[in-house]
Design a protein around this motif. Structure first.
Motif, PDB file in Angstrom:
ATOM      1  N   LEU A  78      34.957  72.825 120.139  1.00  0.00           N
ATOM      2  CA  LEU A  78      33.877  73.697 120.767  1.00  0.00           C
ATOM      3  C   LEU A  78      32.948  72.691 121.013  1.00  0.00           C
ATOM      4  O   LEU A  78      31.931  73.042 120.946  1.00  0.00           O
ATOM      5  CB  LEU A  78      33.284  74.372 119.234  1.00  0.00           C
ATOM      6  CG  LEU A  78      34.767  75.998 119.740  1.00  0.00           C
ATOM      7  CD1 LEU A  78      34.105  77.053 118.442  1.00  0.00           C
ATOM      8  CD2 LEU A  78      34.448  76.518 120.662  1.00  0.00           C
ATOM      9  N   ALA A 136      38.610  79.076 112.284  1.00  0.00           N
ATOM     10  CA  ALA A 136      38.584  80.871 113.415  1.00  0.00           C
ATOM     11  C   ALA A 136      40.380  80.775 113.993  1.00  0.00           C
ATOM     12  O   ALA A 136      40.747  81.150 113.951  1.00  0.00           O
ATOM     13  CB  ALA A 136      38.132  81.447 114.265  1.00  0.00           C
ATOM     14  N   ARG A 328      36.793  89.402 113.315  1.00  0.00           N
ATOM     15  CA  ARG A 328      35.729  88.883 113.274  1.00  0.00           C
ATOM     16  C   ARG A 328      36.220  87.624 113.866  1.00  0.00           C
ATOM     17  O   ARG A 328      35.379  86.624 114.327  1.00  0.00           O
ATOM     18  CB  ARG A 328      35.899  88.428 111.012  1.00  0.00           C
ATOM     19  CG  ARG A 328      35.351  87.021 111.124  1.00  0.00           C
ATOM     20  CD  ARG A 328      33.836  87.027 111.855  1.00  0.00           C
ATOM     21  NE  ARG A 328      33.436  85.459 111.425  1.00  0.00           N
ATOM     22  CZ  ARG A 328      33.875  84.435 112.304  1.00  0.00           C
ATOM     23  NH1 ARG A 328      34.568  84.572 113.542  1.00  0.00           N
ATOM     24  NH2 ARG A 328      33.323  82.912 112.116  1.00  0.00           N
ATOM     25  N   SER A 329      37.615  86.568 113.520  1.00  0.00           N
ATOM     26  CA  SER A 329      38.069  85.613 114.298  1.00  0.00           C
ATOM     27  C   SER A 329      38.219  85.628 115.581  1.00  0.00           C
ATOM     28  O   SER A 329      37.734  84.832 116.079  1.00  0.00           O
ATOM     29  CB  SER A 329      39.312  85.800 113.600  1.00  0.00           C
ATOM     30  OG  SER A 329      39.435  84.984 112.134  1.00  0.00           O
ATOM     31  N   GLU A 343      27.926  77.698 123.092  1.00  0.00           N
ATOM     32  CA  GLU A 343      27.908  77.371 121.419  1.00  0.00           C
ATOM     33  C   GLU A 343      26.897  77.046 120.636  1.00  0.00           C
ATOM     34  O   GLU A 343      27.805  75.591 120.572  1.00  0.00           O
ATOM     35  CB  GLU A 343      29.265  77.939 121.047  1.00  0.00           C
ATOM     36  CG  GLU A 343      29.408  77.854 119.386  1.00  0.00           C
ATOM     37  CD  GLU A 343      31.154  79.145 118.822  1.00  0.00           C
ATOM     38  OE1 GLU A 343      31.314  79.676 120.098  1.00  0.00           O
ATOM     39  OE2 GLU A 343      30.923  79.845 118.087  1.00  0.00           O
ATOM     40  N   TYR A 374      27.100  85.035 115.361  1.00  0.00           N
ATOM     41  CA  TYR A 374      27.752  85.707 113.647  1.00  0.00           C
ATOM     42  C   TYR A 374      28.772  84.604 113.724  1.00  0.00           C
ATOM     43  O   TYR A 374      28.256  83.204 113.954  1.00  0.00           O
ATOM     44  CB  TYR A 374      29.376  86.126 114.875  1.00  0.00           C
ATOM     45  CG  TYR A 374      30.423  85.318 116.000  1.00  0.00           C
ATOM     46  CD1 TYR A 374      29.983  84.765 116.569  1.00  0.00           C
ATOM     47  CD2 TYR A 374      30.806  84.682 115.304  1.00  0.00           C
ATOM     48  CE1 TYR A 374      30.179  83.926 117.990  1.00  0.00           C
ATOM     49  CE2 TYR A 374      32.065  83.486 115.934  1.00  0.00           C
ATOM     50  CZ  TYR A 374      31.381  83.403 117.073  1.00  0.00           C
ATOM     51  OH  TYR A 374      31.997  82.178 117.250  1.00  0.00           O
ATOM     52  N   HIS A 376      28.628  82.083 109.837  1.00  0.00           N
ATOM     53  CA  HIS A 376      29.076  81.977 108.265  1.00  0.00           C
ATOM     54  C   HIS A 376      28.158  82.007 107.343  1.00  0.00           C
ATOM     55  O   HIS A 376      27.885  81.148 107.261  1.00  0.00           O
ATOM     56  CB  HIS A 376      30.382  80.472 108.055  1.00  0.00           C
ATOM     57  CG  HIS A 376      31.377  80.565 108.839  1.00  0.00           C
ATOM     58  ND1 HIS A 376      32.716  80.954 109.046  1.00  0.00           N
ATOM     59  CD2 HIS A 376      31.391  79.670 109.966  1.00  0.00           C
ATOM     60  CE1 HIS A 376      33.135  80.560 109.604  1.00  0.00           C
ATOM     61  NE2 HIS A 376      32.502  79.560 110.563  1.00  0.00           N
ATOM     62  N   HIS A 383      26.933  80.449 114.509  1.00  0.00           N
ATOM     63  CA  HIS A 383      27.608  80.414 116.159  1.00  0.00           C
ATOM     64  C   HIS A 383      26.432  81.387 116.637  1.00  0.00           C
ATOM     65  O   HIS A 383      26.126  82.484 115.939  1.00  0.00           O
ATOM     66  CB  HIS A 383      28.940  80.944 115.655  1.00  0.00           C
ATOM     67  CG  HIS A 383      30.090  80.130 114.601  1.00  0.00           C
ATOM     68  ND1 HIS A 383      29.733  78.965 114.330  1.00  0.00           N
ATOM     69  CD2 HIS A 383      30.987  80.316 114.124  1.00  0.00           C
ATOM     70  CE1 HIS A 383      30.455  78.103 113.870  1.00  0.00           C
ATOM     71  NE2 HIS A 383      31.016  78.925 113.384  1.00  0.00           N
ATOM     72  N   GLU A 422      30.091  72.460 111.342  1.00  0.00           N
ATOM     73  CA  GLU A 422      31.160  72.584 111.408  1.00  0.00           C
ATOM     74  C   GLU A 422      31.931  72.692 113.145  1.00  0.00           C
ATOM     75  O   GLU A 422      33.022  72.097 112.869  1.00  0.00           O
ATOM     76  CB  GLU A 422      32.315  74.332 110.686  1.00  0.00           C
ATOM     77  CG  GLU A 422      32.101  75.185 111.739  1.00  0.00           C
ATOM     78  CD  GLU A 422      33.053  75.835 111.403  1.00  0.00           C
ATOM     79  OE1 GLU A 422      33.099  76.092 109.857  1.00  0.00           O
ATOM     80  OE2 GLU A 422      32.916  77.220 112.031  1.00  0.00           O
ATOM     81  N   HIS A 423      31.258  72.703 113.996  1.00  0.00           N
ATOM     82  CA  HIS A 423      32.195  71.811 114.637  1.00  0.00           C
ATOM     83  C   HIS A 423      31.741  70.778 115.852  1.00  0.00           C
ATOM     84  O   HIS A 423      32.489  70.527 116.650  1.00  0.00           O
ATOM     85  CB  HIS A 423      31.077  72.993 116.354  1.00  0.00           C
ATOM     86  CG  HIS A 423      31.988  74.732 116.017  1.00  0.00           C
ATOM     87  ND1 HIS A 423      30.838  75.630 116.539  1.00  0.00           N
ATOM     88  CD2 HIS A 423      32.714  75.489 115.201  1.00  0.00           C
ATOM     89  CE1 HIS A 423      31.418  77.102 116.210  1.00  0.00           C
ATOM     90  NE2 HIS A 423      32.271  76.164 114.960  1.00  0.00           N
TER      91      HIS A 423
HETATM   92  C1  LAC Z   1      34.422  80.600 113.786  1.00  0.00           C
HETATM   93  C2  LAC Z   1      34.527  79.443 115.124  1.00  0.00           C
HETATM   94  C3  LAC Z   1      33.826  79.610 116.497  1.00  0.00           C
HETATM   95  O1  LAC Z   1      33.650  81.178 112.940  1.00  0.00           O
HETATM   96  O2  LAC Z   1      33.916  78.599 114.348  1.00  0.00           O
HETATM   97  O3  LAC Z   1      35.015  81.705 114.731  1.00  0.00           O
END
Ligand code: LAC
Ligand code: ZN
Length: 464
Positions: A78, A136, A328-329, A343, A374, A376, A383, A422-423
Protein backbone atom coordinates in the motif's frame (compact mmCIF):
# COMPACT_ATOMS: atom_id res chain seq x y z
CA UNK A 1 16.15 4.65 -18.76
CA UNK A 2 16.39 2.99 -22.21
CA UNK A 3 14.73 -0.39 -22.66
CA UNK A 4 16.95 -3.43 -22.29
CA UNK A 5 19.36 -4.11 -25.14
CA UNK A 6 19.19 -7.38 -27.09
CA UNK A 7 22.34 -8.46 -25.33
CA UNK A 8 20.95 -7.75 -21.87
CA UNK A 9 17.76 -9.62 -22.70
CA UNK A 10 19.85 -12.57 -23.85
CA UNK A 11 21.91 -12.59 -20.64
CA UNK A 12 18.75 -12.63 -18.52
CA UNK A 13 17.07 -15.26 -20.70
CA UNK A 14 20.05 -17.54 -20.29
CA UNK A 15 19.64 -17.48 -16.51
CA UNK A 16 15.95 -18.39 -16.26
CA UNK A 17 14.95 -19.81 -19.66
CA UNK A 18 12.83 -18.04 -22.25
CA UNK A 19 9.43 -18.64 -20.60
CA UNK A 20 10.47 -16.87 -17.42
CA UNK A 21 11.44 -13.56 -19.02
CA UNK A 22 8.50 -11.37 -20.06
CA UNK A 23 9.04 -8.52 -22.49
CA UNK A 24 5.77 -7.90 -24.32
CA UNK A 25 3.95 -4.72 -23.23
CA UNK A 26 0.73 -6.63 -22.58
CA UNK A 27 2.57 -9.03 -20.25
CA UNK A 28 4.35 -6.22 -18.43
CA UNK A 29 1.27 -4.09 -17.84
CA UNK A 30 -0.05 -5.90 -14.71
CA UNK A 31 3.27 -5.24 -12.97
CA UNK A 32 2.94 -1.49 -13.37
CA UNK A 33 0.42 -1.31 -10.50
CA UNK A 34 -0.09 -2.76 -7.05
CA UNK A 35 -2.81 -2.15 -4.43
CA UNK A 36 -1.67 1.45 -3.92
CA UNK A 37 -4.02 4.18 -5.18
CA UNK A 38 -4.17 4.22 -8.98
CA UNK A 39 -0.45 4.28 -9.83
CA UNK A 40 1.02 2.89 -13.07
CA UNK A 41 4.75 2.40 -13.74
CA UNK A 42 5.22 -0.54 -16.11
CA UNK A 43 8.63 -2.27 -16.10
CA UNK A 44 10.84 -2.92 -19.16
CA UNK A 45 11.04 -6.61 -18.33
CA UNK A 46 9.71 -9.08 -15.78
CA UNK A 47 11.78 -12.05 -14.68
CA UNK A 48 10.76 -15.09 -12.65
CA UNK A 49 13.68 -16.90 -11.00
CA UNK A 50 13.20 -20.20 -9.16
CA UNK A 51 16.34 -20.37 -7.01
CA UNK A 52 18.72 -18.20 -5.00
CA UNK A 53 21.41 -18.96 -7.61
CA UNK A 54 19.21 -17.53 -10.36
CA UNK A 55 18.44 -14.46 -8.23
CA UNK A 56 22.14 -13.95 -7.69
CA UNK A 57 22.92 -14.21 -11.41
CA UNK A 58 20.12 -11.73 -12.27
CA UNK A 59 21.33 -9.26 -9.64
CA UNK A 60 24.87 -9.49 -11.05
CA UNK A 61 23.66 -8.65 -14.58
CA UNK A 62 21.62 -5.69 -13.34
CA UNK A 63 24.46 -4.43 -11.18
CA UNK A 64 27.03 -4.69 -13.96
CA UNK A 65 24.77 -3.02 -16.52
CA UNK A 66 23.17 -0.44 -14.17
CA UNK A 67 19.66 -1.77 -14.69
CA UNK A 68 17.17 -0.84 -11.95
CA UNK A 69 15.90 -4.00 -10.25
CA UNK A 70 12.69 -4.04 -8.25
CA UNK A 71 11.55 -7.15 -6.42
CA UNK A 72 7.84 -7.86 -6.34
CA UNK A 73 5.93 -10.28 -4.13
CA UNK A 74 2.16 -10.52 -4.45
CA UNK A 75 1.74 -6.81 -5.17
CA UNK A 76 -0.58 -6.22 -2.21
CA UNK A 77 1.53 -3.38 -0.81
CA UNK A 78 0.00 0.00 0.00
CA UNK A 79 2.95 2.34 -0.52
CA UNK A 80 3.90 1.53 -4.12
CA UNK A 81 7.18 -0.03 -2.95
CA UNK A 82 7.21 -2.77 -5.60
CA UNK A 83 6.59 -0.45 -8.56
CA UNK A 84 9.51 0.12 -10.95
CA UNK A 85 9.23 3.90 -10.95
CA UNK A 86 12.55 4.14 -12.86
CA UNK A 87 11.74 1.30 -15.26
CA UNK A 88 14.13 -1.64 -15.54
CA UNK A 89 13.50 -5.18 -14.39
CA UNK A 90 10.82 -6.41 -12.00
CA UNK A 91 11.77 -9.69 -10.37
CA UNK A 92 8.86 -11.87 -9.27
CA UNK A 93 9.39 -14.22 -6.36
CA UNK A 94 6.28 -16.33 -6.94
CA UNK A 95 8.17 -19.44 -8.05
CA UNK A 96 10.22 -19.43 -4.84
CA UNK A 97 7.40 -20.56 -2.60
CA UNK A 98 8.53 -23.69 -0.80
CA UNK A 99 8.40 -24.49 2.89
CA UNK A 100 11.87 -25.96 3.30
CA UNK A 101 11.68 -27.10 6.90
CA UNK A 102 9.40 -27.09 9.93
CA UNK A 103 11.54 -27.59 13.02
CA UNK A 104 9.03 -28.71 15.64
CA UNK A 105 11.75 -29.11 18.26
CA UNK A 106 12.75 -25.44 18.09
CA UNK A 107 9.45 -23.96 16.85
CA UNK A 108 10.95 -22.59 13.62
CA UNK A 109 10.17 -22.78 9.92
CA UNK A 110 12.51 -22.11 7.01
CA UNK A 111 10.68 -20.82 3.95
CA UNK A 112 11.30 -19.23 0.58
CA UNK A 113 10.28 -15.61 0.20
CA UNK A 114 7.51 -16.19 -2.38
CA UNK A 115 5.43 -18.28 0.02
CA UNK A 116 1.92 -16.97 0.74
CA UNK A 117 1.52 -16.06 4.41
CA UNK A 118 -1.70 -18.10 4.81
CA UNK A 119 -0.22 -21.13 3.02
CA UNK A 120 2.38 -21.34 5.76
CA UNK A 121 -0.27 -21.26 8.46
CA UNK A 122 -2.43 -23.82 6.64
CA UNK A 123 0.59 -26.12 6.52
CA UNK A 124 1.41 -25.53 10.19
CA UNK A 125 -2.09 -26.53 11.36
CA UNK A 126 -1.07 -30.20 11.34
CA UNK A 127 1.74 -29.40 13.75
CA UNK A 128 -0.48 -27.32 16.08
CA UNK A 129 1.78 -24.32 15.40
CA UNK A 130 1.32 -20.90 13.80
CA UNK A 131 3.31 -17.96 12.44
CA UNK A 132 1.71 -14.90 14.07
CA UNK A 133 1.98 -11.93 11.63
CA UNK A 134 -1.42 -11.74 9.93
CA UNK A 135 -1.78 -8.82 7.49
CA UNK A 136 -5.28 -8.26 6.09
CA UNK A 137 -3.97 -9.59 2.76
CA UNK A 138 -2.64 -12.81 4.36
CA UNK A 139 -4.52 -14.96 1.83
CA UNK A 140 -2.35 -13.61 -0.99
CA UNK A 141 0.61 -11.60 0.36
CA UNK A 142 4.06 -13.22 0.40
CA UNK A 143 6.38 -13.69 3.38
CA UNK A 144 9.04 -11.77 1.38
CA UNK A 145 6.73 -8.77 1.02
CA UNK A 146 5.89 -8.96 4.74
CA UNK A 147 9.62 -8.84 5.47
CA UNK A 148 10.20 -5.95 3.06
CA UNK A 149 7.54 -3.85 4.81
CA UNK A 150 7.79 -5.18 8.35
CA UNK A 151 4.09 -5.99 8.04
CA UNK A 152 1.86 -6.36 11.05
CA UNK A 153 -1.83 -7.20 11.17
CA UNK A 154 -4.32 -7.49 14.03
CA UNK A 155 -2.45 -10.06 16.11
CA UNK A 156 0.77 -8.02 16.06
CA UNK A 157 -0.73 -6.50 19.20
CA UNK A 158 0.14 -9.56 21.27
CA UNK A 159 2.62 -11.42 19.07
CA UNK A 160 4.59 -8.63 17.45
CA UNK A 161 5.08 -7.55 13.84
CA UNK A 162 7.23 -9.35 11.24
CA UNK A 163 10.35 -7.93 12.87
CA UNK A 164 9.58 -9.80 16.09
CA UNK A 165 9.02 -13.10 14.31
CA UNK A 166 12.00 -13.45 11.95
CA UNK A 167 15.21 -15.03 13.19
CA UNK A 168 17.45 -15.17 10.15
CA UNK A 169 17.46 -14.26 6.46
CA UNK A 170 19.21 -15.52 3.37
CA UNK A 171 19.79 -12.50 1.14
CA UNK A 172 21.45 -11.71 -2.17
CA UNK A 173 23.54 -8.56 -2.00
CA UNK A 174 23.62 -6.17 -4.98
CA UNK A 175 27.01 -7.59 -6.03
CA UNK A 176 25.43 -11.05 -6.25
CA UNK A 177 26.95 -12.48 -3.08
CA UNK A 178 24.70 -14.58 -0.87
CA UNK A 179 24.79 -14.33 2.94
CA UNK A 180 22.74 -15.38 5.95
CA UNK A 181 22.24 -12.30 8.11
CA UNK A 182 22.14 -13.92 11.55
CA UNK A 183 21.62 -17.26 13.29
CA UNK A 184 18.60 -19.47 13.99
CA UNK A 185 18.61 -18.45 17.62
CA UNK A 186 16.21 -16.53 19.82
CA UNK A 187 19.08 -14.40 21.06
CA UNK A 188 21.90 -12.95 19.03
CA UNK A 189 24.35 -10.30 20.10
CA UNK A 190 26.91 -10.73 17.37
CA UNK A 191 27.76 -7.44 15.74
CA UNK A 192 25.31 -5.20 13.87
CA UNK A 193 21.91 -6.79 13.46
CA UNK A 194 21.55 -6.98 9.69
CA UNK A 195 18.44 -9.14 9.95
CA UNK A 196 16.59 -6.29 11.62
CA UNK A 197 18.06 -3.69 9.27
CA UNK A 198 16.84 -5.60 6.23
CA UNK A 199 13.35 -6.13 7.63
CA UNK A 200 11.38 -3.08 6.54
CA UNK A 201 14.02 -1.94 4.03
CA UNK A 202 11.55 -2.39 1.15
CA UNK A 203 13.94 -4.18 -1.18
CA UNK A 204 16.35 -1.25 -1.32
CA UNK A 205 19.36 -2.97 0.29
CA UNK A 206 19.34 -6.64 -0.70
CA UNK A 207 17.05 -9.32 -2.11
CA UNK A 208 15.61 -11.59 0.57
CA UNK A 209 15.40 -15.17 -0.70
CA UNK A 210 14.80 -17.31 2.41
CA UNK A 211 13.72 -16.70 5.99
CA UNK A 212 13.80 -18.59 9.25
CA UNK A 213 10.63 -17.71 11.14
CA UNK A 214 9.53 -18.10 14.73
CA UNK A 215 6.49 -20.28 15.42
CA UNK A 216 4.16 -20.58 18.39
CA UNK A 217 1.63 -23.18 19.56
CA UNK A 218 -1.88 -22.35 18.35
CA UNK A 219 -3.96 -21.00 21.28
CA UNK A 220 -6.59 -23.51 22.35
CA UNK A 221 -9.31 -20.90 22.74
CA UNK A 222 -10.26 -17.60 21.17
CA UNK A 223 -13.14 -15.29 22.12
CA UNK A 224 -14.12 -12.35 19.97
CA UNK A 225 -16.01 -9.30 21.24
CA UNK A 226 -17.78 -6.69 19.20
CA UNK A 227 -18.31 -3.40 21.00
CA UNK A 228 -20.44 -0.69 19.37
CA UNK A 229 -20.05 2.97 20.40
CA UNK A 230 -22.31 5.88 19.45
CA UNK A 231 -19.33 8.22 19.76
CA UNK A 232 -16.08 7.28 18.04
CA UNK A 233 -13.99 9.25 20.54
CA UNK A 234 -15.40 7.04 23.29
CA UNK A 235 -14.47 3.98 21.28
CA UNK A 236 -10.91 5.32 21.07
CA UNK A 237 -10.83 6.04 24.81
CA UNK A 238 -11.96 2.51 25.54
CA UNK A 239 -8.93 1.15 23.71
CA UNK A 240 -6.38 2.25 26.25
CA UNK A 241 -8.71 1.50 29.17
CA UNK A 242 -8.61 -2.18 28.18
CA UNK A 243 -4.84 -2.27 28.73
CA UNK A 244 -4.99 -0.19 31.90
CA UNK A 245 -7.41 -2.82 33.23
CA UNK A 246 -4.56 -5.33 32.95
CA UNK A 247 -5.81 -7.20 29.87
CA UNK A 248 -3.60 -8.32 27.03
CA UNK A 249 -5.89 -8.93 24.05
CA UNK A 250 -4.54 -10.76 20.99
CA UNK A 251 -6.22 -8.13 18.80
CA UNK A 252 -7.98 -4.83 19.35
CA UNK A 253 -9.28 -3.28 16.17
CA UNK A 254 -11.26 -0.11 15.50
CA UNK A 255 -13.68 0.20 12.59
CA UNK A 256 -15.72 3.22 11.64
CA UNK A 257 -19.29 2.18 10.85
CA UNK A 258 -19.13 3.45 7.28
CA UNK A 259 -16.25 1.09 6.50
CA UNK A 260 -17.98 -1.84 8.17
CA UNK A 261 -21.12 -1.21 6.13
CA UNK A 262 -19.25 -1.09 2.82
CA UNK A 263 -17.35 -4.29 3.64
CA UNK A 264 -20.35 -6.25 4.97
CA UNK A 265 -22.45 -5.24 1.94
CA UNK A 266 -19.71 -6.21 -0.51
CA UNK A 267 -19.16 -9.59 1.15
CA UNK A 268 -22.92 -10.08 1.63
CA UNK A 269 -22.38 -10.99 5.25
CA UNK A 270 -24.66 -10.18 8.17
CA UNK A 271 -23.30 -7.74 10.68
CA UNK A 272 -25.20 -6.82 13.85
CA UNK A 273 -25.33 -3.06 13.14
CA UNK A 274 -26.71 -1.03 16.00
CA UNK A 275 -28.59 2.12 15.06
CA UNK A 276 -26.55 5.21 15.92
CA UNK A 277 -23.17 3.46 16.40
CA UNK A 278 -20.34 5.49 14.89
CA UNK A 279 -17.60 2.98 15.53
CA UNK A 280 -16.97 -0.60 16.58
CA UNK A 281 -14.14 -2.26 18.43
CA UNK A 282 -13.29 -5.86 17.63
CA UNK A 283 -11.45 -7.35 20.60
CA UNK A 284 -9.96 -10.82 20.70
CA UNK A 285 -8.82 -12.69 23.80
CA UNK A 286 -6.87 -15.91 23.34
CA UNK A 287 -5.01 -18.46 25.42
CA UNK A 288 -4.85 -22.12 26.32
CA UNK A 289 -7.18 -21.97 29.35
CA UNK A 290 -10.85 -21.35 28.68
CA UNK A 291 -11.56 -20.49 32.30
CA UNK A 292 -8.93 -17.75 32.39
CA UNK A 293 -10.24 -16.24 29.17
CA UNK A 294 -13.79 -16.08 30.49
CA UNK A 295 -12.49 -14.38 33.61
CA UNK A 296 -10.74 -11.78 31.43
CA UNK A 297 -13.97 -11.47 29.46
CA UNK A 298 -15.73 -10.28 32.59
CA UNK A 299 -13.06 -7.65 33.24
CA UNK A 300 -13.38 -6.56 29.62
CA UNK A 301 -17.14 -6.25 29.86
CA UNK A 302 -16.93 -4.13 33.03
CA UNK A 303 -14.28 -1.89 31.49
CA UNK A 304 -16.26 -1.29 28.31
CA UNK A 305 -19.46 -0.61 30.23
CA UNK A 306 -17.70 2.05 32.26
CA UNK A 307 -16.57 3.64 28.99
CA UNK A 308 -20.14 3.88 27.69
CA UNK A 309 -20.30 0.98 25.25
CA UNK A 310 -23.68 0.90 23.50
CA UNK A 311 -23.70 -2.73 22.59
CA UNK A 312 -21.41 -5.64 23.42
CA UNK A 313 -21.65 -8.97 21.61
CA UNK A 314 -19.50 -12.07 22.03
CA UNK A 315 -18.67 -14.61 19.35
CA UNK A 316 -17.58 -17.89 20.91
CA UNK A 317 -18.01 -20.08 17.83
CA UNK A 318 -15.52 -20.11 14.96
CA UNK A 319 -17.98 -19.30 12.17
CA UNK A 320 -19.19 -16.01 13.64
CA UNK A 321 -15.66 -15.03 14.57
CA UNK A 322 -14.51 -15.71 11.05
CA UNK A 323 -17.36 -13.61 9.58
CA UNK A 324 -16.53 -10.61 11.76
CA UNK A 325 -12.86 -11.00 10.88
CA UNK A 326 -13.63 -11.25 7.18
CA UNK A 327 -15.61 -8.01 7.37
CA UNK A 328 -12.76 -6.31 9.19
CA UNK A 329 -10.07 -7.57 6.81
CA UNK A 330 -11.96 -6.58 3.68
CA UNK A 331 -12.55 -2.93 4.69
CA UNK A 332 -9.51 -1.62 2.78
CA UNK A 333 -10.23 -3.55 -0.39
CA UNK A 334 -13.98 -2.96 -0.48
CA UNK A 335 -13.72 0.75 0.26
CA UNK A 336 -11.25 0.97 -2.63
CA UNK A 337 -13.75 -0.74 -4.91
CA UNK A 338 -16.10 2.20 -4.18
CA UNK A 339 -13.57 4.99 -4.54
CA UNK A 340 -9.86 5.32 -5.22
CA UNK A 341 -8.24 6.35 -1.97
CA UNK A 342 -4.96 7.34 -0.42
CA UNK A 343 -4.29 5.16 2.59
CA UNK A 344 -2.35 6.88 5.33
CA UNK A 345 -0.90 4.49 7.90
CA UNK A 346 -0.81 6.73 10.95
CA UNK A 347 0.52 5.55 14.30
CA UNK A 348 0.72 7.15 17.74
CA UNK A 349 1.19 5.91 21.30
CA UNK A 350 -2.25 4.39 21.81
CA UNK A 351 -3.35 6.69 24.65
CA UNK A 352 -3.45 9.50 22.06
CA UNK A 353 -5.76 7.68 19.66
CA UNK A 354 -8.76 9.92 20.52
CA UNK A 355 -6.71 13.05 19.64
CA UNK A 356 -5.49 11.42 16.43
CA UNK A 357 -8.92 10.38 15.19
CA UNK A 358 -10.67 13.64 16.05
CA UNK A 359 -7.71 15.56 14.56
CA UNK A 360 -7.96 13.60 11.29
CA UNK A 361 -11.67 14.41 11.05
CA UNK A 362 -11.09 18.08 11.80
CA UNK A 363 -8.31 18.33 9.17
CA UNK A 364 -10.54 16.54 6.65
CA UNK A 365 -13.32 19.06 7.24
CA UNK A 366 -10.97 21.98 6.79
CA UNK A 367 -9.44 20.64 3.57
CA UNK A 368 -12.69 19.20 2.23
CA UNK A 369 -11.90 15.49 2.12
CA UNK A 370 -13.80 12.52 3.44
CA UNK A 371 -12.10 9.73 5.39
CA UNK A 372 -12.91 6.21 6.45
CA UNK A 373 -10.76 5.21 9.43
CA UNK A 374 -10.06 1.76 10.82
CA UNK A 375 -7.14 -0.29 12.00
CA UNK A 376 -5.07 -1.71 14.77
CA UNK A 377 -6.20 0.54 17.59
CA UNK A 378 -4.45 -1.50 20.27
CA UNK A 379 -1.17 -0.62 18.57
CA UNK A 380 -2.21 3.03 18.12
CA UNK A 381 -2.09 2.28 14.38
CA UNK A 382 -4.95 3.92 12.50
CA UNK A 383 -5.45 3.46 8.75
CA UNK A 384 -6.90 6.65 7.30
CA UNK A 385 -8.52 6.14 3.89
CA UNK A 386 -8.89 9.48 2.14
CA UNK A 387 -11.55 9.00 -0.52
CA UNK A 388 -11.16 10.49 -3.96
CA UNK A 389 -14.93 10.55 -4.34
CA UNK A 390 -15.90 13.45 -6.61
CA UNK A 391 -12.45 15.11 -6.55
CA UNK A 392 -10.97 15.94 -9.93
CA UNK A 393 -7.55 14.51 -10.81
CA UNK A 394 -6.05 17.98 -10.26
CA UNK A 395 -7.52 18.20 -6.77
CA UNK A 396 -6.49 14.62 -6.06
CA UNK A 397 -2.87 15.23 -7.02
CA UNK A 398 -2.84 18.88 -6.02
CA UNK A 399 -1.09 20.89 -3.30
CA UNK A 400 -4.14 21.32 -1.05
CA UNK A 401 -4.66 17.64 -0.44
CA UNK A 402 -0.93 17.15 0.03
CA UNK A 403 -0.93 19.91 2.65
CA UNK A 404 -3.89 18.28 4.42
CA UNK A 405 -2.04 14.95 4.56
CA UNK A 406 1.03 16.77 5.81
CA UNK A 407 -1.07 18.19 8.65
CA UNK A 408 -2.21 14.70 9.57
CA UNK A 409 1.42 13.57 9.74
CA UNK A 410 2.43 16.64 11.76
CA UNK A 411 -0.31 15.74 14.19
CA UNK A 412 1.09 12.18 14.45
CA UNK A 413 4.54 13.56 15.12
CA UNK A 414 3.28 16.00 17.74
CA UNK A 415 1.58 13.11 19.55
CA UNK A 416 4.82 11.12 19.60
CA UNK A 417 3.95 8.99 16.57
CA UNK A 418 5.12 8.64 13.00
CA UNK A 419 3.93 8.40 9.39
CA UNK A 420 3.81 4.66 8.84
CA UNK A 421 3.05 1.86 11.25
CA UNK A 422 3.12 -1.13 8.91
CA UNK A 423 2.68 -0.18 5.24
CA UNK A 424 6.11 1.33 4.68
CA UNK A 425 7.17 4.45 2.83
CA UNK A 426 7.76 3.16 -0.69
CA UNK A 427 6.90 5.70 -3.33
CA UNK A 428 3.81 7.51 -2.06
CA UNK A 429 4.94 8.51 1.42
CA UNK A 430 8.50 9.51 0.68
CA UNK A 431 7.66 13.17 0.17
CA UNK A 432 6.45 13.28 3.78
CA UNK A 433 9.57 11.73 5.32
CA UNK A 434 10.95 15.18 6.16
CA UNK A 435 8.10 15.59 8.65
CA UNK A 436 9.69 12.98 10.90
CA UNK A 437 13.38 12.95 9.93
CA UNK A 438 16.06 15.61 9.79
CA UNK A 439 19.20 15.90 7.67
CA UNK A 440 21.47 13.87 9.95
CA UNK A 441 18.97 11.02 9.92
CA UNK A 442 18.69 11.06 6.10
CA UNK A 443 22.46 11.17 5.67
CA UNK A 444 22.85 8.11 7.86
CA UNK A 445 20.23 6.24 5.86
CA UNK A 446 21.85 7.26 2.59
CA UNK A 447 25.20 6.02 3.89
CA UNK A 448 23.66 2.63 4.68
CA UNK A 449 22.11 2.45 1.21
CA UNK A 450 25.47 3.29 -0.35
CA UNK A 451 27.28 0.64 1.70
CA UNK A 452 24.91 -2.09 0.47
CA UNK A 453 24.13 -0.84 -3.01
CA UNK A 454 26.81 1.58 -4.26
CA UNK A 455 25.36 1.74 -7.77
CA UNK A 456 21.81 2.30 -6.52
CA UNK A 457 20.23 -0.47 -8.62
CA UNK A 458 17.90 -1.98 -6.02
CA UNK A 459 14.43 -0.43 -5.97
CA UNK A 460 15.70 3.08 -6.78
CA UNK A 461 13.80 6.23 -5.76
CA UNK A 462 12.10 4.61 -2.79
CA UNK A 463 11.85 5.63 0.89
CA UNK A 464 14.07 8.75 0.69
C1 LAC B 1 -5.50 -3.57 7.09
C2 LAC B 1 -4.43 -3.30 6.10
C3 LAC B 1 -4.83 -2.25 5.15
O1 LAC B 1 -5.22 -3.52 8.28
O2 LAC B 1 -3.23 -2.99 6.71
O3 LAC B 1 -6.63 -3.85 6.68
ZN1 ZN C 1 -3.38 -2.89 8.79
Amino acid sequence: MPKLSQEQQEKLREIVGKDQLLLAASELEPYGSDYTEDLFFPPDAVIRPATTEEVSAIVRVCNTDNIPLTVRGAGTGLSGACLPVEGGVVMLTERMNRILDVDTKNFQATVECGLINQSLNDHLLDYGLFYPPDPASKGSCFIGGNIAHNSGGPRALKYGVTRDNVLNLEVVLPNGEVIWTGANTLKNSTGYNLTQLLIGSEGTLAVVTKAVLKLLPIPGKRLLFLAGFSDFTNACRAVNAVFLAGLQPSALELMESQGVRISADALQLNFPFKEGCEAYLLIELDGQESELIWRDAETLQNTLEELGVDELLIADEAQRQSEWWRIRSAIGETVKAKSVYKEEDTVVPRHYLPELLSGVKEIGERYGFETVCYGHAGDGNLHVNILKGQMTDEQWNGPDLEEGIREIFRLCKSLGGTISGEHGIGWVQKKYMNEVMGKAHFELMKGIKLAFDPKGILNPSKIF
